[in-house]
Write a protein that holds these residues in place. Structure first.
Motif, PDB file in Angstrom:
ATOM      1  N   CYS A 156       0.843  -1.193   0.000  1.00  0.00           N
ATOM      2  CA  CYS A 156       0.000   0.000   0.000  1.00  0.00           C
ATOM      3  C   CYS A 156       0.882   1.249   0.000  1.00  0.00           C
ATOM      4  O   CYS A 156       1.805   1.374   0.804  1.00  0.00           O
ATOM      5  CB  CYS A 156      -0.901   0.002   1.235  1.00  0.00           C
ATOM      6  SG  CYS A 156      -1.865   1.522   1.375  1.00  0.00           S
ATOM      7  N   CYS A 159       0.054   3.289   3.668  1.00  0.00           N
ATOM      8  CA  CYS A 159       0.401   2.759   4.998  1.00  0.00           C
ATOM      9  C   CYS A 159       1.491   1.690   4.946  1.00  0.00           C
ATOM     10  O   CYS A 159       1.991   1.261   5.984  1.00  0.00           O
ATOM     11  CB  CYS A 159      -0.846   2.215   5.687  1.00  0.00           C
ATOM     12  SG  CYS A 159      -1.439   0.677   4.965  1.00  0.00           S
ATOM     13  N   CYS A 182      -4.474  -0.183   0.112  1.00  0.00           N
ATOM     14  CA  CYS A 182      -5.265  -1.199   0.793  1.00  0.00           C
ATOM     15  C   CYS A 182      -6.705  -0.693   0.922  1.00  0.00           C
ATOM     16  O   CYS A 182      -6.995   0.470   0.626  1.00  0.00           O
ATOM     17  CB  CYS A 182      -4.663  -1.522   2.161  1.00  0.00           C
ATOM     18  SG  CYS A 182      -4.818  -0.169   3.348  1.00  0.00           S
ATOM     19  N   CYS A 185      -7.021   2.534   3.214  1.00  0.00           N
ATOM     20  CA  CYS A 185      -6.453   3.771   2.641  1.00  0.00           C
ATOM     21  C   CYS A 185      -7.206   4.216   1.386  1.00  0.00           C
ATOM     22  O   CYS A 185      -7.245   5.401   1.067  1.00  0.00           O
ATOM     23  CB  CYS A 185      -4.979   3.582   2.324  1.00  0.00           C
ATOM     24  SG  CYS A 185      -3.970   3.305   3.801  1.00  0.00           S
TER      25      CYS A 185
HETATM   26 ZN   LIG Z   1      -3.022   1.268   3.370  1.00  0.00          ZN
END
Ligand SMILES: [Zn+2]
Length: 255
Positions: A156, A159, A182, A185
């Motif tokens: 991701c 994050c 992800c 996010c």
């Molecule tokens: Zn993420």
């Protein structure tokens, strides 16, 4: 006396200028993308015998001009004409697309010999072989990589959650982030494209393939279309405009 440069080049675009001149944009091997003025090219075809047609591979001789971004085109001798390419509307539309996205992703005078070779290989492939979605997708992915925009697909982008994390079954591609996000996010972004794990896997494999088109990857058409909607949008994001030839291309490639 101004220095005269010589380089192999591919004609990207031409447009008329004044009564008798043409402005021509080239992708050159040693000087990146270059735009120049061909004096008298509109009126007399003798000096530039058929060499300023789009997709032509030429030996370009040019001089830089003081106080101008436009080079002076001394000569452009036809080196290779890609004859078969011009015999089918389908091939022409594929070639126009390859040229437009290469033009859009490369800046003026940014030397990139690999991009030059990539476009030359792409046009040669179209000239000699039949067209395919797999070819088109792998051309796009390799061009993105060579131009410095390779999509990042391992984790991701916000994050850092790893793609191999089993809890995560869906991933989303975000053009703005240049890669995947992800589930959590992705809610922070307006423009995202959902990708199944299987599609993401195929996209990763295609991206790692070195040959054009890939020798041992032949994804199902549905998956390719899903991948291409992401890739085309990503290219447009970096070009900061729509790809004009994509509309025409769709008649052939997405039928
Ligand atoms: Zn993420």
């Amino acid at each position: 006396m101004l220095l005269c440069h010589v380089t192999p080049a591919i004609v990207l675009r031409t447009w008329p200028f004044g009564e008798s001149d043409k402005i021509v944009s080239f992708l050159t091997e040693s000087h990146g993308k270059l735009t120049g003025i061909a004096k008298g090219a509109k009126r007399s075809r003798k000096r530039f015998v058929n060499s300023l047609e789009p997709f032509s591979l030429v030996n370009l001789r040019f001089q830089d001009r003081a106080h101008s971004n436009l080079a002076f085109i001394v000569a452009a001798d036809l080196a290779f004409g890609f004859k078969h390419l011009l015999t089918s509307l389908e091939k022409i539309s594929f070639a126009a697309y390859l040229v437009e996205i290469t033009d859009g992703l490369i800046g003026e005078r940014e030397e990139n010999r690999l991009v030059f070779r990539h476009l030359k290989d792409g046009l040669t492939h179209l000239d000699e072989q039949s067209t395919s979605l797999t070819f088109l997708t792998s051309f796009e992915l390799k061009l993105l990589k060579l131009a410095g925009y390779q999509p990042l697909l391992d984790s991701c982008r916000r994050c850092g959650r790893e793609r191999w994390d089993q809890c995560q079954t869906r991933w989303h591609f975000s053009p703005r982030d240049g890669g995947i996000l992800c589930e959590f996010c992705s809610r922070l972004r307006k423009e995202i494209f959902s990708l199944s794990t299987a599609t993401l896997e195929i996209l990763t494999n295609l991206q790692q393939e070195k040959s054009l088109p890939p020798s041992d990857v032949s994804p199902p058409t549905g998956v390719l279309k899903e991948i291409r909607s992401v890739v085309v949008r990503f290219i447009e994001f970096h070009m900061e405009r729509e790809i004009k030839s994509a509309v025409f291309l769709r008649q052939f490639s997405l039928a």
